[in-house]
Design a protein around this motif. Sequence first.
Motif, PDB file in Angstrom:
ATOM      1  N   UNK A  52     -58.824   4.447 -52.466  1.00  0.00           N
ATOM      2  CA  UNK A  52     -59.596   5.714 -52.099  1.00  0.00           C
ATOM      3  C   UNK A  52     -59.992   5.012 -50.513  1.00  0.00           C
ATOM      4  N   UNK A  53     -60.166   3.900 -50.591  1.00  0.00           N
ATOM      5  CA  UNK A  53     -60.614   3.317 -49.158  1.00  0.00           C
ATOM      6  C   UNK A  53     -59.603   3.195 -48.292  1.00  0.00           C
ATOM      7  N   UNK A  54     -58.242   3.063 -48.702  1.00  0.00           N
ATOM      8  CA  UNK A  54     -57.016   2.780 -48.027  1.00  0.00           C
ATOM      9  C   UNK A  54     -56.522   4.323 -47.375  1.00  0.00           C
ATOM     10  N   UNK A  55     -56.705   5.110 -48.468  1.00  0.00           N
ATOM     11  CA  UNK A  55     -56.340   6.620 -48.334  1.00  0.00           C
ATOM     12  C   UNK A  55     -57.416   7.133 -47.015  1.00  0.00           C
ATOM     13  N   UNK A  56     -58.850   6.713 -47.187  1.00  0.00           N
ATOM     14  CA  UNK A  56     -59.616   7.245 -46.240  1.00  0.00           C
ATOM     15  C   UNK A  56     -59.335   6.512 -44.762  1.00  0.00           C
ATOM     16  N   UNK A 105     -46.785  -0.785 -50.221  1.00  0.00           N
ATOM     17  CA  UNK A 105     -45.779   0.035 -50.508  1.00  0.00           C
ATOM     18  C   UNK A 105     -46.421   1.461 -51.259  1.00  0.00           C
ATOM     19  N   UNK A 106     -47.777   1.442 -51.635  1.00  0.00           N
ATOM     20  CA  UNK A 106     -48.150   2.693 -52.489  1.00  0.00           C
ATOM     21  C   UNK A 106     -48.413   3.581 -51.147  1.00  0.00           C
ATOM     22  N   UNK A 107     -49.252   3.018 -50.025  1.00  0.00           N
ATOM     23  CA  UNK A 107     -49.463   3.873 -49.011  1.00  0.00           C
ATOM     24  C   UNK A 107     -48.211   4.605 -48.203  1.00  0.00           C
ATOM     25  N   UNK A 108     -47.109   3.686 -48.218  1.00  0.00           N
ATOM     26  CA  UNK A 108     -45.895   4.261 -47.607  1.00  0.00           C
ATOM     27  C   UNK A 108     -45.327   5.432 -48.447  1.00  0.00           C
ATOM     28  N   UNK A 109     -45.463   5.219 -50.019  1.00  0.00           N
ATOM     29  CA  UNK A 109     -44.892   6.053 -50.968  1.00  0.00           C
ATOM     30  C   UNK A 109     -45.614   7.351 -50.778  1.00  0.00           C
ATOM     31  N   UNK A 110     -46.984   7.327 -50.462  1.00  0.00           N
ATOM     32  CA  UNK A 110     -47.808   8.388 -50.329  1.00  0.00           C
ATOM     33  C   UNK A 110     -47.568   9.247 -48.914  1.00  0.00           C
ATOM     34  N   UNK A 111     -46.705   8.345 -48.029  1.00  0.00           N
ATOM     35  CA  UNK A 111     -46.621   9.022 -46.660  1.00  0.00           C
ATOM     36  C   UNK A 111     -47.814   8.602 -45.527  1.00  0.00           C
ATOM     37  N   UNK A 112     -48.502   7.821 -46.041  1.00  0.00           N
ATOM     38  CA  UNK A 112     -49.795   7.276 -45.194  1.00  0.00           C
ATOM     39  C   UNK A 112     -49.555   6.218 -44.627  1.00  0.00           C
ATOM     40  N   UNK A 135     -41.588   3.729 -48.518  1.00  0.00           N
ATOM     41  CA  UNK A 135     -41.065   4.939 -48.278  1.00  0.00           C
ATOM     42  C   UNK A 135     -39.481   5.135 -48.722  1.00  0.00           C
ATOM     43  N   UNK A 136     -38.840   3.966 -48.989  1.00  0.00           N
ATOM     44  CA  UNK A 136     -37.600   3.931 -49.419  1.00  0.00           C
ATOM     45  C   UNK A 136     -37.461   4.685 -51.073  1.00  0.00           C
ATOM     46  N   UNK A 137     -38.815   3.787 -51.816  1.00  0.00           N
ATOM     47  CA  UNK A 137     -38.736   4.301 -53.034  1.00  0.00           C
ATOM     48  C   UNK A 137     -38.995   5.887 -53.108  1.00  0.00           C
ATOM     49  N   UNK A 156     -37.127  -1.068 -55.441  1.00  0.00           N
ATOM     50  CA  UNK A 156     -37.930  -1.267 -56.438  1.00  0.00           C
ATOM     51  C   UNK A 156     -37.478  -2.611 -57.057  1.00  0.00           C
ATOM     52  N   UNK A 157     -36.288  -3.135 -56.966  1.00  0.00           N
ATOM     53  CA  UNK A 157     -35.946  -4.579 -57.447  1.00  0.00           C
ATOM     54  C   UNK A 157     -36.243  -5.506 -56.454  1.00  0.00           C
ATOM     55  N   UNK A 158     -36.329  -5.216 -55.052  1.00  0.00           N
ATOM     56  CA  UNK A 158     -36.743  -5.999 -54.067  1.00  0.00           C
ATOM     57  C   UNK A 158     -38.314  -6.140 -54.190  1.00  0.00           C
TER      58      UNK A 158
END
Length: 344
Positions: A190-194, A277-284, A295-297, A316-318
Motif C-alpha cells: 500500500x505504501x509503495x502504491x501510494x 517486480x510487483x510494482x512493474x507488474x501493476x504498471x506502477x 513488466x515482462x511477466x 520468472x525463472x530469472x
Amino acid sequence: MSDIAPRTRTAFPLPLPTAVALVVIGLGLTVFGATTTTLIAPVKAALALTGIGLLLNGVSRLGKAWAGPGFDAVFWSAASWLVLLGLAILLSPWLPLAEDRDVAATVTEPTFATPAFTGPHPLGTNGFGLDLLARSLYGARSSLLISLSAVLVGTIVGAVIGLVAGYFQKTVDRVVGIATNSLLAVPPLILLIALATVLEPSLRNVALSLALLTVPGMVRLSRATTVAYTNREFVIAARAMGAKHSRIMVRELLPNVLPPIMSLAIVMISVLIVAEASLSFLGLGIQPPEPTWGNMIAEGEGHVFEDHPHIVLVPGAFLFLTVFAFNIVGEKARRRWDPRSVKL
C-alpha cells in the motif's frame, strides 16, 4: 625415538566416478530437456529439473571430496549464478544480443517464437518480436540497479539512525521507536502504491520508494546491536578516557554493528527485487519499452500465458533464481556474521 606415529591425512570416502557420472548425466538431461522440441512442455520441464537435481548432487559430492564435508553446493551454485548474471549484465552491450526494446527494428522478426537454444532467439521472443534473452538481461540491470540502490540508501540511513538511538537511548530512542513503528504499521505494498501514484516512475524515484521499506528493519537491527554493545568494557573504557560520542560510535560501535547489518542487507536485496517486480507488474514501476522482470511477466496477462507460457516463464525463472540466490548467500552471511545466530 618418539613413539608418536606421524599423522596421515584421511581422504573423505566418496566414490568419485559416481559423482562424475551424476554431473555428466545431470548436465545431459538438463540440456536435453531445455533444447528438445520433440517433447511436450511438462515432460521437458521434468527432465530439466531432474537433470538439475542430479547435477547438484554430483557437484556436491565432488566438492566434498575436494574441500571436505563442509562444502555447500547450494551456496556455491547460488554465488556462481550471481557472478554469471553480474558478468552478463556488465558485458551485455558487447554481447551479440538481438533487439530488446525497439519494435520498429523487429518488424521482420517472428512473434512469440518459442525458445530454441541453437537459433537467433535462444529464449524466444515476445508479441513484438523482441528477444527475451536480451530483455531479461537488460531487465536484470534495471531491477538490480534499483534494488541495490534502495538497499544502499536504506542501510546507510537505517544504520545511522539505529546507532544514534541505541547509543543515546531515552528521548531519542522513544522518538525513533515511534517513527519506526509508524512505518511498519503501513502495509508495504500500500505504501509503495501510494508513493508510485504521486512520483514519476523513474529509476531514482522507485529506488527511493523501495528504500523506505528497508529503513525500519535496519533501524531496529542497528539499535538492538548498539544497545548490546553500549555497556561493554571497551565502550566504558573509551568513555572513561574522555572520548567524544562521535568517536565512540564510529570507532567502537560501528564495526560491531556492520556485520549483522550487511547480512540483512543481502537478504533485503531479494525482497526489494520482488517488490520492484510487483510494482512493474501493476504498471506502477518502470514503464515499457524499458524492460524489467515485472513488466515482462505482465506481458503474459490474459490468454497469452496459456498460449505462450515462455513469455512468463523466462523472466520468472530469472527472477526466481536471483531471489533464491540472494536468500542463500544472505543466510550464509547471517550465520557467519550475526552474533545472535546460534550454531547448533
